[in-house]
Enzyme design. Structure first.
Site, mmCIF file in Angstrom:
data_model
loop_
_atom_site.group_PDB
_atom_site.id
_atom_site.type_symbol
_atom_site.label_atom_id
_atom_site.label_comp_id
_atom_site.label_asym_id
_atom_site.label_seq_id
_atom_site.Cartn_x
_atom_site.Cartn_y
_atom_site.Cartn_z
ATOM 1 C CD GLU A 142 -3.607 13.379 9.555
ATOM 2 O OE1 GLU A 142 -2.584 12.902 9.034
ATOM 3 O OE2 GLU A 142 -3.960 13.102 10.716
ATOM 4 C CD GLU A 313 -7.574 10.184 10.736
ATOM 5 O OE1 GLU A 313 -6.471 9.762 11.150
ATOM 6 O OE2 GLU A 313 -7.768 10.514 9.556
HETATM 7 C C1 GAL Z 1 -3.554 9.842 10.043
HETATM 8 C C2 GAL Z 1 -4.209 9.776 8.678
HETATM 9 C C3 GAL Z 1 -4.941 8.478 8.467
HETATM 10 C C4 GAL Z 1 -4.106 7.322 8.924
HETATM 11 C C5 GAL Z 1 -3.746 7.514 10.374
HETATM 12 C C6 GAL Z 1 -2.950 6.371 10.949
HETATM 13 O O1 GAL Z 1 -2.458 10.690 9.998
HETATM 14 O O2 GAL Z 1 -5.120 10.833 8.505
HETATM 15 O O3 GAL Z 1 -5.262 8.338 7.110
HETATM 16 O O4 GAL Z 1 -2.975 7.225 8.143
HETATM 17 O O5 GAL Z 1 -2.981 8.678 10.483
HETATM 18 O O6 GAL Z 1 -2.620 6.599 12.289
#
Ligand code: GAL
Length: 652
Positions: A142, A313
């Site tokens: 990110e 994610e």
């Molecule tokens: C994203 C990040 C992850 C984790 C996640 C939590 O922004 O890539 O490492 O922190 O959020 O929601």
């Protein structure tokens, strides 16, 4: 259509790994992302590598038949590295260096950190580049998260000056381009230029915009360096980065051009809470997220991904980082996953396998609870896996071109950020609203970069393009599509200047009008707009238009001045319209383009992928969707709240 998960073997006893891997497989997960934050465990001291544990973790996952997405660990440089080279820390606009103790503390402009990032990327690439189970690489994690693209460090300023020199050649040209005669801001050499921070009042917007362009190029350089190493050491593997939601801090089109797959991280409920959505929306979509939120990002990232996009994610339950963190309503994890597939994704990967009982994210849900039991999100992932398997007989479907293009330009959005002229003029929000209006009409949308050939589209919408370059202008002239220009289109030149002929500048080649005056309006001020016998509203922004002889007013403000101007196939909107009015105007444009539209019931959305039609219900009531030629292969047209249906379908 594959499911994946994000896993942190370094967080769990090694004895648990085999069972974790088996359970992932049993759940229907095929792909595991690992490694993005593990630098301190792989290289606990400068130059001393401890690969053993990671080798074994990779093997355990591989033995369970899982494909691995390996990450470079550059988002979390370890403490010894920071101590060894404190100059690698980014510096905030307040002049203070970021401290160690969270993540993303590095400076994109630090040559020394770049060398370290290359070194660790090379070490990872040499170790795992040809491992048969490693199918893909994620660069870093990110870019830009926690507002980390810009740094005001001495090295950033030094590189900014070089960047300016390259862009402008001479300082005289820089002074001209920025209009530095204003307030005696002229420079005698590039070495005098600083980063635009710490000034008494707002710095020159041209200075700010160039600093943003520069900072974006620094991200590009950083990512490109990793890609070059991984291409060399891990041939044939997919390169991917996980971009963020509602984030425009660098030119994602440019960065994605060095990758194979653009993926993004989908947290619909956290985002609803943290972004601009109003109170009624925050309450209404509390446990579902906004019905256009995930679709918007799928369409955005599909538009820059060389191969089908991924969701790297996916929110599986409550997150920990919004002001309030409600749980997704039952069914939503399943719905979001299917919606990603509907919009062309190949992979949906959940974040994370198991909730960690320690550290900064201990309140963030996973597919499993910390005691290794399946949580709600895990159960829904299993349901999706079964459903995907049950549809394996269907021929693979690609997402073809949508009939509607929505032009998305990072530079234009930066310009509006730098120079909003009204406190709530948020270009990205306007893009989202336009998208939402199109989607509420049942239209499929491609979100495309400004250089895209627009020839095959029927309707082209430009919600936030103050900057229109030659290529975009040519594309707009060359297409036969209906064109809808939102306010401020063509209103600025690249140096943040008003065009000589006044806005919309050279877009007058499409529509003959001139914008002599604009005004921004404080919250609560509503202007009426009359269109086709109905009365609608505009707020935030209003423009006065002088129409040329060939241009007509299709809608008017209460004082009878033009609110929508039209010439031939081009429309121009003279205000920030409420959603009902945006919907009506876009509906007219779609009909003029020969496109069929349908005003979908509240919260219902549809999407075609090849010969499949997907329908989703974010709303709170059951809706019956009648599609005469549909043969439902999953669910039906009767859409319960949070329900979905998938049909084979023949377009009329
Ligand atoms: C994203 C990040 C992850 C984790 C996640 C939590 O922004 O890539 O490492 O922190 O959020 O929601």
């Amino acid at each position: 259509m594959r499911l994946g998960v994000c896993y942190y073997p370094e967080h769990w006893p090694e004895a648990w790994w085999p069972q974790d891997a088996r359970q992932m497989g049993a759940l229907g997960i095929r792909q595991v992302r690992i490694g993005e934050f593990c630098w301190s465990r792989v290289e606990p001291e400068p130059g001393r590598f401890e690969w053993g544990w990671l080798d074994r973790a990779v093997q355990v996952l591989a033995d369970a038949g899982l494909h691995i997405v390996m990450c470079t660990p550059t988002a979390t440089p370890p403490k010894w590295l920071v101590d060894q080279d404190p100059d690698m820390l980014a510096v905030g606009a307040d002049g203070h260096a970021r401290r160690f103790g969270s993540r993303r503390h590095y400076d994109f402009s630090s040559d020394r950190y770049l060398a370290q990032a290359e070194r660790i990327t090379r070490a990872f690439g040499e170790r795992y580049g040809t491992h048969p189970a490693v199918v893909a690489w994620q660069t870093d994690n990110e870019y830009g998260c926690h507002d980390t693209v810009m740094s005001h460090s001495p090295q950033a300023v030094r590189r900014f000056r070089l960047w300016l020199q390259q862009r402008y050649g001479s300082v005289a040209e820089l002074n001209r381009a920025w209009g530095n005669v204003f307030w005696s801001q002229e420079y005698a050499s590039f070495d005098e230029v600083d980063s635009p921070a710490g000034t008494v009042t707002e710095p020159n917007p041209a200075h700010r915009l160039d600093f943003q362009r520069f900072a974006s190029d620094e991200v590009l350089r950083f990512n490109r360096a990793q890609c070059a190493i991984l291409r060399e050491l891990s041939p044939g593997r997919t390169l991917v980065h996980n971009f963020m939601q509602l984030y425009t801090g660098f030119d994602h089109h440019a960065v994605a051009a060095d990758l194979d797959v653009a993926s993004w991280d989908s947290y619909p409920i956290g985002a609803l809470e943290m972004f601009w959505f109003g109170e009624p929306d925050k309450r209404r979509w509390l446990r579902t997220g906004h019905p256009d939120f995930t679709a918007f990002h799928h369409d955005l990232y599909r538009g820059m991904s060389r191969q089908p996009l991924w969701v790297m994610e996916q929110q599986p339950g409550p997150v920990n980082w919004a002001r309030w963190n409600p749980a997704p309503a039952p069914g939503m994890v399943r719905l979001w996953t299917w919606e990603a597939f509907a919009h062309g994704a190949d992979v949906v990967s959940y974040f994370r396998w198991r909730q960690a009982p320690f550290g900064q994210e201990q309140m963030h849900a996973g597919l499993q609870t910390p005691d290794r039991q399946l949580d709600q999100g895990g159960r829904e992932a299993a349901t999706v896996a079964e459903e995907v398997a049950s549809l394996a007989w269907l021929p693979a479907q690609t997402s073809g071109r949508a009939p509607v293009a929505l032009v998305f330009d990072y530079e234009s959005l930066w310009l509006l950020d730098v120079h909003p002229q009204g406190a709530d003029y948020n270009g990205l929000q306007l893009v989202f609203e336009a998208y939402s209006a199109l989607r509420s009409l049942g239209l499929d949308v491609d979100i495309v970069p400004p250089g895209t050939d627009l020839g095959d589209y029927r309707l082209v919408v430009l919600p936030a393009v103050p900057l229109v370059d030659d290529v975009l202008l040519d594309r707009l002239e060359a297409t036969a599509a209906q064109v809808v220009l939102y306010p401020r289109a063509g209103s600025k030149l690249p140096g943040v200047r008003i065009p000589e002929e006044l806005p919309p500048g050279r877009l007058r080649r499409l529509i003959d009008l001139r914008v002599p005056r604009v005004e921004s309006l404080r919250p609560g001020v509503h202007e009426s707009v009359h269109l086709g016998g109905g009365t609608f509203g505009a707020s935030r922004w209003r423009e006065a238009l002088d129409l040329g002889p060939g241009t007509q007013a299709e809608a008017c403000f209460a004082d009878r001045t033009a609110a929508v101007a039209r010439q031939g196939r081009t429309r121009y909107l003279a205000g920030w319209f409420d959603s009902a009015l945006q919907q009506r105007v876009l509906e007219r444009a779609a009909h003029d383009a020969g496109l069929e539209t349908v005003r979908l019931p509240d919260g219902v959305r549809v999407r075609r992928r090849g010969e499949l039609l997907f329908a989703f219900n974010y709303g709170q009531a059951t809706h019956e969707l009648r599609v005469p030629s549909a043969r439902w292969v999953l669910g039906s047209g009767r859409l319960a709240p949070r329900g979905l249906g998938i049909a084979r379908w023949q377009p009329a």
